[in-house]
Design a protein around this motif. Structure first.
Motif, PDB file in Angstrom:
ATOM      1  N   LYS A 233       0.827  -1.210   0.000  1.00 42.66           N
ATOM      2  CA  LYS A 233       0.000   0.000   0.000  1.00 42.66           C
ATOM      3  C   LYS A 233       0.861   1.260   0.000  1.00 42.66           C
ATOM      4  CE  LYS A 233      -2.429  -1.697   3.470  1.00 42.66           C
ATOM      5  NZ  LYS A 233      -3.440  -1.938   4.525  1.00 42.66           N
ATOM      6  N   LYS A 234       1.971   1.225   0.708  1.00 42.10           N
ATOM      7  CA  LYS A 234       2.873   2.382   0.742  1.00 42.10           C
ATOM      8  C   LYS A 234       3.475   2.632  -0.643  1.00 42.10           C
ATOM      9  CE  LYS A 234       6.949   4.217   3.032  1.00 42.10           C
ATOM     10  NZ  LYS A 234       8.030   3.971   3.978  1.00 42.10           N
ATOM     11  N   VAL A 235       3.916   1.580  -1.301  1.00 41.44           N
ATOM     12  CA  VAL A 235       4.484   1.717  -2.655  1.00 41.44           C
ATOM     13  C   VAL A 235       3.445   2.326  -3.589  1.00 41.44           C
ATOM     14  CG1 VAL A 235       5.289   0.418  -4.679  1.00 41.44           C
ATOM     15  CG2 VAL A 235       6.221  -0.101  -2.422  1.00 41.44           C
ATOM     16  N   LEU A 236       2.229   1.813  -3.533  1.00 40.24           N
ATOM     17  CA  LEU A 236       1.170   2.315  -4.417  1.00 40.24           C
ATOM     18  C   LEU A 236       0.807   3.757  -4.099  1.00 40.24           C
ATOM     19  CD1 LEU A 236      -0.986  -0.911  -4.538  1.00 40.24           C
ATOM     20  CD2 LEU A 236       0.309   0.082  -6.446  1.00 40.24           C
TER      21      LEU A 236
ATOM     22  N   TYR B  30       0.293   8.042  -6.185  1.00 34.19           N
ATOM     23  CA  TYR B  30      -0.874   8.921  -6.234  1.00 34.19           C
ATOM     24  C   TYR B  30      -0.438  10.279  -6.765  1.00 34.19           C
ATOM     25  CZ  TYR B  30      -3.670   5.726  -3.279  1.00 34.19           C
ATOM     26  OH  TYR B  30      -4.355   4.653  -2.760  1.00 34.19           O
ATOM     27  N   GLY B  31      -1.199  10.797  -7.710  1.00 41.07           N
ATOM     28  CA  GLY B  31      -0.875  12.088  -8.298  1.00 41.07           C
ATOM     29  C   GLY B  31       0.108  11.996  -9.452  1.00 41.07           C
ATOM     30  N   LYS B  32       0.672  10.821  -9.665  1.00 39.58           N
ATOM     31  CA  LYS B  32       1.597  10.598 -10.782  1.00 39.58           C
ATOM     32  C   LYS B  32       0.926   9.650 -11.765  1.00 39.58           C
ATOM     33  CE  LYS B  32       5.334  10.759  -7.417  1.00 39.58           C
ATOM     34  NZ  LYS B  32       6.236   9.898  -6.703  1.00 39.58           N
ATOM     35  N   ASP B  33       1.033   8.360 -11.500  1.00 42.55           N
ATOM     36  CA  ASP B  33       0.446   7.326 -12.354  1.00 42.55           C
ATOM     37  C   ASP B  33      -0.955   6.933 -11.905  1.00 42.55           C
ATOM     38  OD1 ASP B  33       3.030   7.053 -13.580  1.00 42.55           O
ATOM     39  OD2 ASP B  33       3.604   5.846 -11.857  1.00 42.55           O
ATOM     40  N   LEU B  34      -1.343   7.333 -10.702  1.00 43.83           N
ATOM     41  CA  LEU B  34      -2.605   6.898 -10.103  1.00 43.83           C
ATOM     42  C   LEU B  34      -3.347   8.054  -9.464  1.00 43.83           C
ATOM     43  CD1 LEU B  34      -1.702   3.713  -7.997  1.00 43.83           C
ATOM     44  CD2 LEU B  34      -3.147   3.798 -10.020  1.00 43.83           C
TER      45      LEU B  34
ATOM     46  N   VAL C 123      -7.878   3.261  -7.241  1.00 40.01           N
ATOM     47  CA  VAL C 123      -7.399   2.215  -6.339  1.00 40.01           C
ATOM     48  C   VAL C 123      -8.491   1.826  -5.349  1.00 40.01           C
ATOM     49  CG1 VAL C 123      -5.660   1.636  -4.599  1.00 40.01           C
ATOM     50  CG2 VAL C 123      -5.061   3.142  -6.505  1.00 40.01           C
ATOM     51  N   GLU C 124      -8.633   0.520  -5.130  1.00 40.09           N
ATOM     52  CA  GLU C 124      -9.497   0.042  -4.060  1.00 40.09           C
ATOM     53  C   GLU C 124      -8.697  -0.910  -3.187  1.00 40.09           C
ATOM     54  OE1 GLU C 124     -13.885  -1.707  -3.003  1.00 40.09           O
ATOM     55  OE2 GLU C 124     -13.362  -1.339  -5.098  1.00 40.09           O
ATOM     56  N   ILE C 125      -8.632  -0.563  -1.908  1.00 37.29           N
ATOM     57  CA  ILE C 125      -7.976  -1.409  -0.904  1.00 37.29           C
ATOM     58  C   ILE C 125      -9.101  -2.118  -0.155  1.00 37.29           C
ATOM     59  CG2 ILE C 125      -6.448  -1.490   1.095  1.00 37.29           C
ATOM     60  CD1 ILE C 125      -5.066  -0.287  -1.364  1.00 37.29           C
ATOM     61  N   ILE C 126      -9.077  -3.437  -0.155  1.00 44.79           N
ATOM     62  CA  ILE C 126     -10.127  -4.212   0.492  1.00 44.79           C
ATOM     63  C   ILE C 126      -9.510  -4.938   1.689  1.00 44.79           C
ATOM     64  CG2 ILE C 126     -11.844  -6.031   0.199  1.00 44.79           C
ATOM     65  CD1 ILE C 126     -11.735  -5.309  -2.851  1.00 44.79           C
ATOM     66  N   GLU C 127      -9.812  -4.427   2.872  1.00 44.99           N
ATOM     67  CA  GLU C 127      -9.319  -5.024   4.114  1.00 44.99           C
ATOM     68  C   GLU C 127     -10.265  -6.165   4.480  1.00 44.99           C
ATOM     69  OE1 GLU C 127      -6.459  -4.165   5.033  1.00 44.99           O
ATOM     70  OE2 GLU C 127      -6.194  -2.086   4.429  1.00 44.99           O
ATOM     71  N   ILE C 128      -9.760  -7.385   4.507  1.00 45.60           N
ATOM     72  CA  ILE C 128     -10.650  -8.539   4.621  1.00 45.60           C
ATOM     73  C   ILE C 128     -10.691  -9.201   5.993  1.00 45.60           C
ATOM     74  CG2 ILE C 128     -10.466  -9.043   2.162  1.00 45.60           C
ATOM     75  CD1 ILE C 128      -8.587 -11.381   2.894  1.00 45.60           C
TER      76      ILE C 128
ATOM     77  N   GLY D 115      11.657  -0.088 -11.664  1.00 41.52           N
ATOM     78  CA  GLY D 115      11.109   0.941 -12.532  1.00 41.52           C
ATOM     79  C   GLY D 115       9.958   0.463 -13.411  1.00 41.52           C
ATOM     80  N   LYS D 116       9.523  -0.774 -13.231  1.00 42.93           N
ATOM     81  CA  LYS D 116       8.472  -1.339 -14.087  1.00 42.93           C
ATOM     82  C   LYS D 116       7.057  -1.041 -13.597  1.00 42.93           C
ATOM     83  CE  LYS D 116      11.395  -5.119 -15.680  1.00 42.93           C
ATOM     84  NZ  LYS D 116      11.606  -6.575 -15.673  1.00 42.93           N
ATOM     85  N   LEU D 117       6.910  -0.664 -12.336  1.00 37.42           N
ATOM     86  CA  LEU D 117       5.581  -0.443 -11.800  1.00 37.42           C
ATOM     87  C   LEU D 117       4.867   0.700 -12.500  1.00 37.42           C
ATOM     88  CD1 LEU D 117       3.453  -1.385  -9.782  1.00 37.42           C
ATOM     89  CD2 LEU D 117       4.458   0.170  -8.104  1.00 37.42           C
ATOM     90  N   SER D 118       5.561   1.787 -12.748  1.00 42.86           N
ATOM     91  CA  SER D 118       4.929   2.942 -13.435  1.00 42.86           C
ATOM     92  C   SER D 118       4.360   2.542 -14.785  1.00 42.86           C
ATOM     93  CB  SER D 118       5.940   4.083 -13.615  1.00 42.86           C
ATOM     94  OG  SER D 118       6.206   4.680 -12.379  1.00 42.86           O
ATOM     95  N   GLY D 119       5.063   1.708 -15.518  1.00 39.27           N
ATOM     96  CA  GLY D 119       4.583   1.249 -16.810  1.00 39.27           C
ATOM     97  C   GLY D 119       3.309   0.434 -16.691  1.00 39.27           C
ATOM     98  N   LEU D 120       3.231  -0.401 -15.651  1.00 41.70           N
ATOM     99  CA  LEU D 120       2.029  -1.197 -15.440  1.00 41.70           C
ATOM    100  C   LEU D 120       0.834  -0.340 -15.054  1.00 41.70           C
ATOM    101  CD1 LEU D 120       3.441  -4.242 -13.427  1.00 41.70           C
ATOM    102  CD2 LEU D 120       2.726  -4.220 -15.825  1.00 41.70           C
ATOM    103  N   LEU D 121       1.103   0.772 -14.398  1.00 45.46           N
ATOM    104  CA  LEU D 121       0.028   1.641 -13.928  1.00 45.46           C
ATOM    105  C   LEU D 121      -0.509   2.576 -15.004  1.00 45.46           C
ATOM    106  CD1 LEU D 121       1.489   2.525 -10.417  1.00 45.46           C
ATOM    107  CD2 LEU D 121      -0.395   0.942 -10.928  1.00 45.46           C
ATOM    108  N   GLN D 122       0.151   2.611 -16.155  1.00 48.07           N
ATOM    109  CA  GLN D 122      -0.300   3.477 -17.256  1.00 48.07           C
ATOM    110  C   GLN D 122      -1.616   3.052 -17.811  1.00 48.07           C
ATOM    111  OE1 GLN D 122       1.343   6.355 -18.063  1.00 48.07           O
ATOM    112  NE2 GLN D 122       2.736   5.830 -16.418  1.00 48.07           N
TER     113      GLN D 122
END
Length: 137
Positions: A64-67, A71-75, A80-85, A130-137
């Motif tokens: 969650k911290k990484v994501l 925020y404000g850049k790629d997201l 985003v939905e965080i589902i606390e189960i 550095g691959k996460l930003s690409g996935l979030l596009q």
């Protein structure tokens, strides 16, 4: 005595010695597996990023911290939905279905654009490479 008020504004008194977990299972019965599947599939398909998490899990906190750093850049937060189960009466069924989908039952289970990328370590590794930003596009 503890008083529980549901979303429907029904009031329930819970007396000392009553198991709250058992009480919740009476008020909020578990969903059938097909309903759990439908709910999870809809969540995954409805947002760019979905995280199945438990609040006390350090790997979940890591993901969650990484994501949040995106925020404000790629997201946007709306992506985003965080589902606390952990307090969901269907927690076991949710984890069972996640195992069917991903091969893993543990949390976090992080989905980006409908595809599971793994958990906390995998999310952090994608960030560091550095691959996460690409996935979030």
């Amino acid at each position: 005595m503890l008083r529980l008020v549901t979303r429907e504004n029904h009031t329930h008194n819970i007396f000392p010695g009553t198991s709250i977990l058992i009480y919740f299972k009476v008020i909020f019965p578990e969903l059938e597996m097909s309903q759990v599947k439908t709910m999870i599939d809809a969540k995954i398909g409805g947002k760019k990023v979905v995280v199945f998490s438990k609040t006390y899990c350090p790997y979940c906190t890591k993901a969650k911290k990484v994501l949040r750093n995106h925020y404000g850049k790629d997201l946007n937060e709306a992506d985003v939905e965080i589902i606390e189960i952990e307090n969901n009466p269907d927690c076991d069924a949710i984890q069972d279905y996640l195992k069917t989908l991903t091969g893993g039952r543990s949390v976090p289970r992080v989905f980006i654009n409908g595809k599971c990328i793994g958990g906390g370590d995998e999310t952090q590794a994608l960030e560091q490479s550095g691959k996460l930003s690409g996935l979030l596009q």
